[in-house]
Scaffold this motif. Sequence first.
Motif, PDB file in Angstrom:
ATOM      1  N   GLY A   1       0.802  -1.216   0.000  1.00  0.00           N
ATOM      2  CA  GLY A   1       0.000   0.000   0.000  1.00  0.00           C
ATOM      3  C   GLY A   1       0.831   1.260   0.000  1.00  0.00           C
ATOM      4  O   GLY A   1       0.414   2.287  -0.556  1.00  0.00           O
TER       5      GLY A   1
ATOM      6  N   ALA B   1       1.852   1.972  -3.581  1.00  0.00           N
ATOM      7  CA  ALA B   1       0.723   2.539  -4.332  1.00  0.00           C
ATOM      8  C   ALA B   1       0.511   4.004  -3.960  1.00  0.00           C
ATOM      9  O   ALA B   1       0.232   4.846  -4.822  1.00  0.00           O
ATOM     10  N   HIS B   2       0.638   4.321  -2.665  1.00  0.00           N
ATOM     11  CA  HIS B   2       0.494   5.705  -2.205  1.00  0.00           C
ATOM     12  C   HIS B   2       1.569   6.594  -2.822  1.00  0.00           C
ATOM     13  O   HIS B   2       1.272   7.717  -3.278  1.00  0.00           O
TER      14      HIS B   2
ATOM     15  N   LEU C   1       3.182   6.192  -5.573  1.00  0.00           N
ATOM     16  CA  LEU C   1       2.876   6.386  -6.997  1.00  0.00           C
ATOM     17  C   LEU C   1       1.786   7.426  -7.181  1.00  0.00           C
ATOM     18  O   LEU C   1       1.888   8.325  -8.021  1.00  0.00           O
ATOM     19  N   GLU C   2       0.727   7.310  -6.384  1.00  0.00           N
ATOM     20  CA  GLU C   2      -0.407   8.233  -6.504  1.00  0.00           C
ATOM     21  C   GLU C   2       0.001   9.665  -6.181  1.00  0.00           C
ATOM     22  O   GLU C   2      -0.441  10.617  -6.846  1.00  0.00           O
TER      23      GLU C   2
ATOM     24  N   PRO D   1      10.270   0.706  -5.266  1.00  0.00           N
ATOM     25  CA  PRO D   1       9.335  -0.363  -4.919  1.00  0.00           C
ATOM     26  C   PRO D   1      10.087  -1.665  -4.645  1.00  0.00           C
ATOM     27  O   PRO D   1      11.005  -2.029  -5.380  1.00  0.00           O
TER      28      PRO D   1
END
Length: 218
Positions: free
Chosen positions: A181, A184-185, A187-188, A195
């Motif tokens: 998670g 993903a955060h 990246l957002e 990663p």
Amino acid sequence: MLCDFDGTISTSDVTDTLLEAFGKPGWRELEDDWLAGRIGSRVCMQRQIALLDAAKEELDAAIDAIGVDEGFAAFVEAVQARGWALSIVSDGLDYAIGRILRRHRLPALPFYANRLTPAGPRAWRLDSPYASETCRSASGMCKCAILHRARAAGGKTLMIGDGRSDFCVAGCADWVFAKGGLAAHCLEKHLPHVPISGFAEALRMLPALAEAEPSLTV
């Protein structure tokens, strides 16, 4: 160097595991309130821990069944060989972290976490000695405060994490190794990060990190 514990070092989230096994009704609703932003993680966890119904022996057995990332021991050895400091920063449970590290014969790393204490034969209480009134996440363990304290002493920091409790600190650290998670955060939010799927990958990244910054603080 700062490293999260639950889901990063451990293969599962300790608190969730204990609540699944021993939580009285209501703990899932508290989780929903936290995810929706109606309460902070400190309040959420304190109320959830108060709903645990387990004797110490039962708690210990559940904690002892939790594994750790297979590459973590080698990663710690490589970090320490370079003379870098490594501390665990966790919004989880100090008792569980200490027990899991000992059970898997891992180094006695310094760690910052919430304090789990008995409140009766089958009852438990959570205290938060590392909370901060300025914590943007209202966490029981403010990872940003630990990072800023290290930065004030000089040096740069690497943060390794996997979830929501690492979101804030990922925006403050000099480098971030991100799982799940947290990746993903990042990246957002367009946050620089590397990663990783686990510590075997993190270990392979250490030479490049050492070339960029030979002295890491914690």
